[in-house]
Design a protein around this motif. Structure first.
Motif, PDB file in Angstrom:
ATOM      1  N   SER A   1       0.808  -1.216   0.000  1.00  0.00           N
ATOM      2  CA  SER A   1       0.000   0.000   0.000  1.00  0.00           C
ATOM      3  C   SER A   1       0.843   1.269   0.000  1.00  0.00           C
ATOM      4  O   SER A   1       0.320   2.355  -0.288  1.00  0.00           O
ATOM      5  N   GLN A   2       2.136   1.159   0.327  1.00  0.00           N
ATOM      6  CA  GLN A   2       2.985   2.342   0.435  1.00  0.00           C
ATOM      7  C   GLN A   2       4.164   2.341  -0.534  1.00  0.00           C
ATOM      8  O   GLN A   2       4.935   3.302  -0.554  1.00  0.00           O
ATOM      9  N   VAL A   3       4.322   1.304  -1.321  1.00  0.00           N
ATOM     10  CA  VAL A   3       5.519   1.198  -2.145  1.00  0.00           C
ATOM     11  C   VAL A   3       5.444   2.114  -3.374  1.00  0.00           C
ATOM     12  O   VAL A   3       6.478   2.632  -3.826  1.00  0.00           O
ATOM     13  N   TRP A   4       4.245   2.353  -3.925  1.00  0.00           N
ATOM     14  CA  TRP A   4       4.156   3.123  -5.163  1.00  0.00           C
ATOM     15  C   TRP A   4       4.621   4.570  -5.000  1.00  0.00           C
ATOM     16  O   TRP A   4       5.344   5.075  -5.870  1.00  0.00           O
ATOM     17  N   PRO A   5       4.249   5.299  -3.928  1.00  0.00           N
ATOM     18  CA  PRO A   5       4.791   6.661  -3.776  1.00  0.00           C
ATOM     19  C   PRO A   5       6.315   6.694  -3.731  1.00  0.00           C
ATOM     20  O   PRO A   5       6.937   7.603  -4.303  1.00  0.00           O
ATOM     21  N   THR A   6       6.937   5.701  -3.084  1.00  0.00           N
ATOM     22  CA  THR A   6       8.397   5.662  -3.042  1.00  0.00           C
ATOM     23  C   THR A   6       8.979   5.323  -4.400  1.00  0.00           C
ATOM     24  O   THR A   6      10.012   5.876  -4.801  1.00  0.00           O
ATOM     25  N   VAL A   7       8.333   4.424  -5.136  1.00  0.00           N
ATOM     26  CA  VAL A   7       8.804   4.071  -6.478  1.00  0.00           C
ATOM     27  C   VAL A   7       8.743   5.295  -7.392  1.00  0.00           C
ATOM     28  O   VAL A   7       9.687   5.577  -8.149  1.00  0.00           O
ATOM     29  N   LYS A   8       7.655   6.038  -7.332  1.00  0.00           N
ATOM     30  CA  LYS A   8       7.549   7.257  -8.144  1.00  0.00           C
ATOM     31  C   LYS A   8       8.668   8.230  -7.812  1.00  0.00           C
ATOM     32  O   LYS A   8       9.290   8.823  -8.712  1.00  0.00           O
ATOM     33  N   LEU A   9       8.922   8.402  -6.541  1.00  0.00           N
ATOM     34  CA  LEU A   9       9.949   9.345  -6.112  1.00  0.00           C
ATOM     35  C   LEU A   9      11.329   8.920  -6.594  1.00  0.00           C
ATOM     36  O   LEU A   9      12.090   9.734  -7.136  1.00  0.00           O
ATOM     37  N   THR A  10      11.679   7.653  -6.422  1.00  0.00           N
ATOM     38  CA  THR A  10      13.016   7.192  -6.805  1.00  0.00           C
ATOM     39  C   THR A  10      13.197   7.183  -8.324  1.00  0.00           C
ATOM     40  O   THR A  10      14.294   7.479  -8.812  1.00  0.00           O
ATOM     41  N   LEU A  11      12.147   6.868  -9.075  1.00  0.00           N
ATOM     42  CA  LEU A  11      12.267   6.877 -10.535  1.00  0.00           C
ATOM     43  C   LEU A  11      12.508   8.291 -11.047  1.00  0.00           C
ATOM     44  O   LEU A  11      13.375   8.512 -11.911  1.00  0.00           O
ATOM     45  N   LEU A  12      11.749   9.251 -10.530  1.00  0.00           N
ATOM     46  CA  LEU A  12      11.943  10.627 -10.975  1.00  0.00           C
ATOM     47  C   LEU A  12      13.299  11.151 -10.522  1.00  0.00           C
ATOM     48  O   LEU A  12      13.975  11.877 -11.267  1.00  0.00           O
ATOM     49  N   ALA A  13      13.721  10.786  -9.310  1.00  0.00           N
ATOM     50  CA  ALA A  13      15.035  11.212  -8.834  1.00  0.00           C
ATOM     51  C   ALA A  13      16.149  10.622  -9.683  1.00  0.00           C
ATOM     52  O   ALA A  13      17.158  11.283  -9.963  1.00  0.00           O
ATOM     53  N   THR A  14      15.987   9.367 -10.118  1.00  0.00           N
ATOM     54  CA  THR A  14      16.973   8.751 -10.996  1.00  0.00           C
ATOM     55  C   THR A  14      17.077   9.494 -12.322  1.00  0.00           C
ATOM     56  O   THR A  14      18.171   9.744 -12.838  1.00  0.00           O
ATOM     57  N   ALA A  15      15.918   9.861 -12.884  1.00  0.00           N
ATOM     58  CA  ALA A  15      15.926  10.608 -14.150  1.00  0.00           C
ATOM     59  C   ALA A  15      16.578  11.975 -13.964  1.00  0.00           C
ATOM     60  O   ALA A  15      17.404  12.401 -14.795  1.00  0.00           O
ATOM     61  N   PHE A  16      16.259  12.664 -12.884  1.00  0.00           N
ATOM     62  CA  PHE A  16      16.866  13.971 -12.617  1.00  0.00           C
ATOM     63  C   PHE A  16      18.376  13.854 -12.447  1.00  0.00           C
ATOM     64  O   PHE A  16      19.142  14.678 -12.968  1.00  0.00           O
ATOM     65  N   SER A  17      18.819  12.842 -11.705  1.00  0.00           N
ATOM     66  CA  SER A  17      20.261  12.686 -11.468  1.00  0.00           C
ATOM     67  C   SER A  17      21.005  12.397 -12.763  1.00  0.00           C
ATOM     68  O   SER A  17      22.129  12.895 -12.966  1.00  0.00           O
ATOM     69  N   ALA A  18      20.391  11.615 -13.673  1.00  0.00           N
ATOM     70  CA  ALA A  18      21.044  11.333 -14.954  1.00  0.00           C
ATOM     71  C   ALA A  18      21.167  12.605 -15.789  1.00  0.00           C
ATOM     72  O   ALA A  18      22.217  12.869 -16.398  1.00  0.00           O
ATOM     73  N   VAL A  19      20.106  13.408 -15.813  1.00  0.00           N
ATOM     74  CA  VAL A  19      20.144  14.663 -16.571  1.00  0.00           C
ATOM     75  C   VAL A  19      21.186  15.610 -15.988  1.00  0.00           C
ATOM     76  O   VAL A  19      21.974  16.235 -16.720  1.00  0.00           O
ATOM     77  N   ILE A  20      21.217  15.724 -14.654  1.00  0.00           N
ATOM     78  CA  ILE A  20      22.186  16.608 -14.001  1.00  0.00           C
ATOM     79  C   ILE A  20      23.612  16.151 -14.281  1.00  0.00           C
ATOM     80  O   ILE A  20      24.485  16.956 -14.638  1.00  0.00           O
TER      81      ILE A  20
END
Length: 306
Positions: free
Chosen positions: A94-113
């Protein structure tokens, strides 16, 4: 290819076992008692305590509990939460999807940076590289909660561009993802920049420039592929940092997710929930590390020939 894959799967199984064992041992040695937490302010008698320990299996020897835990883990049974009295799989699910969304977007941001900073500064003036490296080092050294507080102070409290907390819409995801991405992006950019500058001195780069290839085309089409190999290796090891930092960042921004679940479980010494979170993080780390190893074959064709 079968032998390396089997070897990698075997090492992944060892990592999962080590993570499960280390987390179990740490929780057993941690101060506090699960029975004390469950009793709380309610009736407290030796009979009640004995019944709680018996119901949860805490009256058995520690070794027996450990073996039973590993056996249930092999069968995908994470047990029930001591405090919430719900299956652990339901709590995590019930709580894993918000964390998955956060880590996926953070991964994309870190790659761009990382790629953006490395491309812009590789081979440029020494003062520019030194300035950017100093900023990157400062960001990497800063605690995640401090970066989150600074982002909140500027972009939420002062400018009002993003919400302060919660998970109402996509805008509430931006600042937490940036807070996670900045340290990883700063670290990876230093590695990629060094790889780019080393690749630009290789004979193939000299030949490409002599044939009239522009600097931008040389960086994107040739040098970047060589520079990504060490960055991919490092990125695999940073997955664990990303997941652990997400726990803190979610608390700073008041977001739902595994951060809140893990924090409450540790405070209540809810062993099944904590162990499930640890195993989920370890499994993700093993999977992504394996994918990083396979990515070498796509990045460098020489490895496929070998």
């Amino acid at each position: 290819m079968l032998k390396p894959i089997l070897r990698r799967l075997g090492s992944g199984a060892v990592v999962l076992w080590a993570a499960a064992s280390a987390a179990y041992l740490a929780l057993r040695l941690a101060p506090g008692d699960t029975v004390d937490t469950l009793v709380g302010d309610g009736p407290d008698t030796p009979q009640i305590r004995a019944q709680i320990a018996r119901d949860l299996g805490l009256d058995r020897p520690a070794v027996v509990q450990y073996v039973d835990y590993l056996w249930r883990l092999l069968h995908g049974d994470f047990g029930r939460s001591y405090v919430l009295q719900r299956p652990v799989v339901d709590i995590i699910g019930s709580q894993v999807w918000p964390t998955v969304k956060l880590t996926l977007l953070a991964t994309a941001f870190s790659a761009v940076i990382a790629v953006g900073l490395a491309i812009v500064t590789a081979g440029r003036a020494r003062w520019l590289r030194g300035l950017v490296s100093g900023i990157e080092l400062s960001i990497v050294s800063a605690p995640g909660f401090l970066i989150g507080i600074l982002l909140l102070s500027v972009f939420s409290f002062q400018l009002g561009w993003f919400p302060v907390s919660g998970d109402r819409d996509a805008s509430a995801l931006v600042l937490p993802a940036v807070a996670l991405a900045l340290p990883i992006g700063g670290l990876l950019s230093q590695v990629i920049r060094e790889g780019l500058e080393r690749a630009l001195d290789e004979p193939f780069a000299v030949t490409a420039r002599a044939r009239g290839l522009t600097r931008s085309a040389l960086l994107w089409r040739h040098a970047l592929r060589h520079a990504l190999l060490p960055a991919v290796t490092l990125a695999g090891t940073l997955i664990g940092f990303l997941l652990s930092a997400a726990v803190i960042v979610e608390r700073v921004f008041g977001r739902p997710g595994l951060g809140e679940v893990a924090t409450e479980a540790v405070n209540n010494k809810d062993i099944p929930v904590v162990l499930a979170v640890v195993m989920l993080a370890a499994a993700i780390y093993v999977v992504l590390s394996t994918l990083a190893d396979l990515a070498y074959l796509l990045i460098d064709p020489r490895l496929r020939k070998g």
